[in-house]
Scaffold this motif. Structure first.
Motif, PDB file in Angstrom:
ATOM      1  N   PRO A   1       0.824  -1.208   0.000  1.00  0.00           N
ATOM      2  CA  PRO A   1       0.000   0.000   0.000  1.00  0.00           C
ATOM      3  C   PRO A   1       0.861   1.263   0.000  1.00  0.00           C
ATOM      4  N   ILE A   2       0.355   2.285  -0.677  1.00  0.00           N
ATOM      5  CA  ILE A   2       1.094   3.536  -0.866  1.00  0.00           C
ATOM      6  C   ILE A   2       0.335   4.681  -0.216  1.00  0.00           C
ATOM      7  N   GLN A   3       1.078   5.532   0.457  1.00  0.00           N
ATOM      8  CA  GLN A   3       0.519   6.801   0.918  1.00  0.00           C
ATOM      9  C   GLN A   3       1.290   7.946   0.268  1.00  0.00           C
ATOM     10  N   PHE A   4       0.563   8.874  -0.336  1.00  0.00           N
ATOM     11  CA  PHE A   4       1.180  10.116  -0.772  1.00  0.00           C
ATOM     12  C   PHE A   4       1.171  11.032   0.443  1.00  0.00           C
ATOM     13  N   SER A   5       2.337  11.110   1.081  1.00  0.00           N
ATOM     14  CA  SER A   5       2.425  11.567   2.461  1.00  0.00           C
ATOM     15  C   SER A   5       2.564  13.075   2.623  1.00  0.00           C
TER      16      SER A   5
ATOM     17  N   VAL B   1      -3.251   2.871  -3.507  1.00  0.00           N
ATOM     18  CA  VAL B   1      -3.134   4.120  -2.756  1.00  0.00           C
ATOM     19  C   VAL B   1      -4.184   4.121  -1.657  1.00  0.00           C
ATOM     20  N   LYS B   2      -3.734   4.268  -0.412  1.00  0.00           N
ATOM     21  CA  LYS B   2      -4.663   4.227   0.725  1.00  0.00           C
ATOM     22  C   LYS B   2      -4.807   5.566   1.431  1.00  0.00           C
ATOM     23  N   GLY B   3      -3.977   6.555   1.050  1.00  0.00           N
ATOM     24  CA  GLY B   3      -4.090   7.844   1.709  1.00  0.00           C
ATOM     25  C   GLY B   3      -3.344   8.928   0.966  1.00  0.00           C
ATOM     26  N   ILE B   4      -3.843  10.162   1.107  1.00  0.00           N
ATOM     27  CA  ILE B   4      -3.203  11.351   0.539  1.00  0.00           C
ATOM     28  C   ILE B   4      -3.197  12.424   1.617  1.00  0.00           C
TER      29      ILE B   4
END
Length: 408
Positions: free
Chosen positions: A261-265, A317-320
């Protein structure tokens, strides 16, 4: 790009009346109350507010900020920069950050701590220690803070910007020396192992601004070494211009190959003049005045919509997390969704339309059948089900075909 099946789920709900009997032929209302997806923003302003450290004017302004924040976001990042959190060895600002995290929890915000390790903003007192002593202090800090905040924070950036850590040459910070001696992968492996031992169910993230092959190679090396990375964090500070659709999709494709899973942090887009392209380190661009402009705000809004739609459409993608809700924060940039007078820019309004309208399930008025069941489809997240006299909450999760709700 428009296929959002991974964000939706059909669900059959069997409703019991509190006495384990089916609630037949009863009118019910289904309302979404939150997203499963993490729509976030850094919430550094929560710290002084939650600790009553503001004068009356600043407090009133922060309350305007909070109102706008809670209008669209369900996720926040709190500052755990070691040098600020523990400027004097053995005297961390634990109580202040706990108060801020509790405020966030009380307002239904999922909290991420940022970061547990970073060569920038490391405490000066590390410089007097040997490499071994620095490393022991780093591990102690990690274990202490994970445990101190275990009931309030269960997501952490374990280490930040480690691609550049051994080569960082702007000033001595202690941790760069350790990274040079131990190697990046060993540093990451030991930190992640220590973190996961303290909190096996928490989410631990490797975070970086570097989106080149260097970050991919580092991730590959970590995985080969047995490091269990829960989420890949990708920063996207676009002070020098929007990435554009092609680069965004390329980054997604390259980093999604790991199946993590990826977060665009950390996401920024300015609504004024762009930073000149020749700056390699964004921090080197220092200006006293960087105004937002009507043309820049229009550009920012268009880019925000495309960027968020592109990321939200990708199943990994799980969060931005937007970085700085209000203008004039990091680098004095007009990178907020709000102007300095707390008025909403077009980007804020467009993002709200996506989060609370386009990607939000409208209230559904249904009626149970003879078996006491209803069926509906909605966006993954939290919901409330109401009858004439009772209500209950439930989560809509992927691949969850049926649940039973016993109304109390």
């Amino acid at each position: 790009m428009n296929n959002l099946d991974h964000r939706q789920q059909k669900l059959k709900v069997k409703i019991l009346d509190g006495q384990e009997k089916s609630l037949k032929n009863e009118a019910v209302e289904i309302s979404q109350t939150d997203h499963q997806f993490l729509f976030g923003c850094n919430g550094f302003e929560f710290v002084p507010y939650a600790n009553n450290q503001l004068d009356s004017e600043a407090e009133a302004n922060t309350e305007k900020y909070i109102e706008k924040f809670l209008d669209i976001f369900n996720f926040t990042t709190l500052p755990f920069y070691w040098g600020q959190f523990e400027p004097e060895r053995g005297k961390p600002r634990t109580r202040e950050l706990k108060n801020a995290a509790q405020f966030c929890q009380d307002n239904n915000l999922t909290v991420k701590g940022h970061p547990l390790s970073w060569h920038t903003l490391a405490p000066d007192w590390l410089l007097d220690l040997s490499n071994q002593e620095i490393w022991e202090a780093q591990l102690k800090r990690l274990k202490r803070d994970i445990n101190d905040f275990k009931d309030l924070v269960d997501m952490w950036d374990v280490i930040n910007e480690v691609v550049i850590m051994p080569n960082f040459d702007k000033y001595d910070n202690g941790l760069t020396r350790v990274a040079q001696a131990k190697g990046r992968i060993n540093v990451i492996k030991e930190l992640f192992a220590a973190a996961q031992k303290e909190a096996p169910k928490a989410t631990f993230i490797l975070n970086d601004f570097n989106t080149t092959a260097a970050y991919e190679i580092l991730i590959e090396g970590c995985l080969e070494a047995g490091v269990e990375i829960d989420n890949i964090g990708i920063q996207s500070h676009m002070h020098q211009g929007y990435w554009g659709l092609e680069k965004t999709q390329s980054v997604l494709e390259r980093f999604s190959r790991f199946g993590i899973p990826i977060q665009f942090s950390e996401v920024t887009m300015v609504s004024g003049e762009l930073m000149p392209a020749h700056y390699v380190d964004l921090n080197d661009y220092q200006v006293e005045n960087w105004p937002s402009t009507p043309a820049g705000e229009k550009r920012q809004a268009e880019n925000v919509v495309e960027f968020y739609k592109t990321l939200y459409s990708h199943p990994l993608v799980k969060g931005i997390t937007w970085w700085d809700l209000i203008d004039g924060q990091w680098l004095n940039a007009p990178s907020g969704l709000l102007r300095e007078d707390y008025s909403a820019k077009p980007a804020f309004n467009e993002l709200k339309k996506l989060i609370k309208d386009k990607w939000w399930t409208e209230n559904k008025n249904l009626k149970t059948d003879a078996a006491g069941e209803i069926e509906f489809e909605g966006t993954l997240g939290e919901y409330t089900l109401k009858t004439k006299n009772k209500e209950a909450s439930f989560n809509l999760e992927k691949d969850q075909a049926k649940i039973i709700l016993n109304l109390s």
